[in-house]
Motif scaffolding. Structure first.
Motif, PDB file in Angstrom:
ATOM      1  N   ASN A 167      21.451  -3.098   2.386  1.00 21.79           N
ATOM      2  CA  ASN A 167      20.778  -2.488   1.275  1.00 21.79           C
ATOM      3  C   ASN A 167      21.376  -1.142   1.044  1.00 21.79           C
ATOM      4  OD1 ASN A 167      18.625  -2.109  -0.112  1.00 21.79           O
ATOM      5  ND2 ASN A 167      17.434  -1.452   1.496  1.00 21.79           N
ATOM      6  N   LEU A 168      22.584  -0.747   0.447  1.00 23.53           N
ATOM      7  CA  LEU A 168      23.056   0.238   0.366  1.00 23.53           C
ATOM      8  C   LEU A 168      22.285   0.882  -0.954  1.00 23.53           C
ATOM      9  CD1 LEU A 168      26.959  -0.380   0.700  1.00 23.53           C
ATOM     10  CD2 LEU A 168      25.191   0.415   2.419  1.00 23.53           C
ATOM     11  N   THR A 169      21.818   0.073  -1.906  1.00 20.93           N
ATOM     12  CA  THR A 169      21.066   0.666  -2.905  1.00 20.93           C
ATOM     13  C   THR A 169      19.842   1.160  -2.449  1.00 20.93           C
ATOM     14  OG1 THR A 169      21.965  -1.090  -4.374  1.00 20.93           O
ATOM     15  CG2 THR A 169      20.130   0.114  -5.262  1.00 20.93           C
ATOM     16  N   GLY A 170      19.110   0.531  -1.677  1.00 22.92           N
ATOM     17  CA  GLY A 170      17.881   0.863  -1.223  1.00 22.92           C
ATOM     18  C   GLY A 170      18.011   2.223  -0.352  1.00 22.92           C
ATOM     19  N   ARG A 171      18.868   2.112   0.521  1.00 21.97           N
ATOM     20  CA  ARG A 171      19.199   3.454   1.529  1.00 21.97           C
ATOM     21  C   ARG A 171      19.640   4.641   1.136  1.00 21.97           C
ATOM     22  NH1 ARG A 171      22.508   0.140   5.394  1.00 21.97           N
ATOM     23  NH2 ARG A 171      22.462   2.151   7.037  1.00 21.97           N
ATOM     24  N   PHE A 172      20.732   4.423  -0.037  1.00 22.74           N
ATOM     25  CA  PHE A 172      21.564   5.536  -0.325  1.00 22.74           C
ATOM     26  C   PHE A 172      21.586   5.852  -1.655  1.00 22.74           C
ATOM     27  CE2 PHE A 172      23.804   3.945   3.361  1.00 22.74           C
ATOM     28  CZ  PHE A 172      23.491   4.962   4.263  1.00 22.74           C
ATOM     29  N   SER A 209      24.228  11.003  -3.904  1.00 20.58           N
ATOM     30  CA  SER A 209      23.952   9.583  -3.173  1.00 20.58           C
ATOM     31  C   SER A 209      25.385   9.232  -2.634  1.00 20.58           C
ATOM     32  CB  SER A 209      23.522   8.641  -4.048  1.00 20.58           C
ATOM     33  OG  SER A 209      24.204   8.330  -5.078  1.00 20.58           O
ATOM     34  N   GLU A 212      25.922  11.051   0.591  1.00 21.81           N
ATOM     35  CA  GLU A 212      24.987  10.859   1.763  1.00 21.81           C
ATOM     36  C   GLU A 212      25.616   9.372   2.471  1.00 21.81           C
ATOM     37  OE1 GLU A 212      21.305  11.243   2.397  1.00 21.81           O
ATOM     38  OE2 GLU A 212      22.310  13.266   1.749  1.00 21.81           O
ATOM     39  N   LEU A 213      26.190   8.684   1.386  1.00 20.29           N
ATOM     40  CA  LEU A 213      26.908   7.519   2.138  1.00 20.29           C
ATOM     41  C   LEU A 213      28.157   7.826   2.819  1.00 20.29           C
ATOM     42  CD1 LEU A 213      27.421   4.230   2.400  1.00 20.29           C
ATOM     43  CD2 LEU A 213      28.614   4.598   0.292  1.00 20.29           C
ATOM     44  N   TYR A 216      26.907   9.122   6.186  1.00 16.72           N
ATOM     45  CA  TYR A 216      26.686   7.885   6.906  1.00 16.72           C
ATOM     46  C   TYR A 216      28.082   7.280   7.585  1.00 16.72           C
ATOM     47  CZ  TYR A 216      24.896   3.454   8.604  1.00 16.72           C
ATOM     48  OH  TYR A 216      24.773   2.522   9.204  1.00 16.72           O
TER      49      TYR A 216
END
Ligand code: ATP
Length: 219
Positions: A167-172, A209, A212-213, A216
């Motif tokens: 869920n990279l779209t939702g998280r980042f 964003s 952020e990724l 992470y």
């Protein structure tokens, strides 16, 4: 590609590069500067060039600043003129104003008065170069404008599982548009596609964003 109506204010090295490149790419470019010599220099390289003081609201109004798709305020050193030109362009109704800031303080002021995008060319290029040097797994960066970019990021242990579960779209707020596994490329991968360490992901997102990724992933 739709032809854009662009107004470039300030014909130093930066403004001239923006104006002439947009014109070469087929866009309509009006370029202004309060220095006549600078205007003459670009006269044949843009659609129309004129002498005008951009800090004067009447001058911007008579140019029809609100009619341009994009206004680029490329005045750096004269912070006051830069701020006035940006503020006047916005208050006269220009839909999208990009402005150049010489430092962090100018950037904050310009954002506050409504600039749609503030860039710091030397700073931004420096950050970009440093990232390229420090993170060799980012093979290349394609800036899409409006702070969007496409980058290549290498997956590691933290990105195991299917795209749906990750869920990279939702998280980042990023989207994976291709996965390169040892040379085999899957474009627009399915939600069930699973990622493994060392996969090279082509990812689209905003600068923030994507950062952020990367954070992470521990880059
Ligand atoms: P570069 O790095 O792009 O060469 P710079 O920040 O060193 O730019 P500046 O002197 O700040 O250069 O300004 C860029 C251009 O903006 C100059 O050509 C200058 O004449 C023009 N300029 C400055 N003030 C105004 C103004 N009020 N109206 C129109 N043009 C202006």
């Amino acid at each position: 590609m739709k032809t854009k109506q662009c107004l470039v204010i300030g014909l130093g090295r930066f403004g001239t590069a923006v104006a002439t490149t947009l014109y070469e790419m087929g866009h309509e470019v009006v370029a202004i500067d309060h220095n006549e010599e600078n205007v003459e220099r670009v006269m044949n390289l843009v659609t129309h060039a004129a002498v005008a003081d951009a800090s004067d609201e009447r001058a911007l109004r008579s140019i029809g600043v609100a009619e341009f798709d994009v206004v680029v305020v490329a005045i750096g050193t004269d912070v006051q003129a830069n701020i006035l030109a940006t503020m006047n362009a916005k208050s006269l109704g220009a839909p999208y104003v990009v402005t150049k800031a010489i430092d962090e303080m100018a950037r904050r002021v310009l954002e506050r008065i409504g600039a749609d995008l503030v860039i710091r060319p030397e700073h931004d290029m420096g950050v970009r170069l440093a990232r390229q040097i420090a993170t060799p797994n980012i093979v290349d960066t394609l800036d899409l404008g409006g702070d969007y970019a496409i980058v290549e990021i290498e997956a590691n242990e933290r990105l195991r599982g299917t795209l749906r579960d990750l869920n990279l779209t939702g998280r980042f707020g990023v989207q994976v548009i291709a996965v390169n596994r040892a040379g085999r490329v899957e474009v627009t991968p399915r939600a069930e596609a699973d990622l493994r360490p060392h996969d090279k992901l082509v990812v689209i997102g905003t600068g923030h964003s994507l950062d952020e990724l990367r954070r992470y992933l521990g880059e």
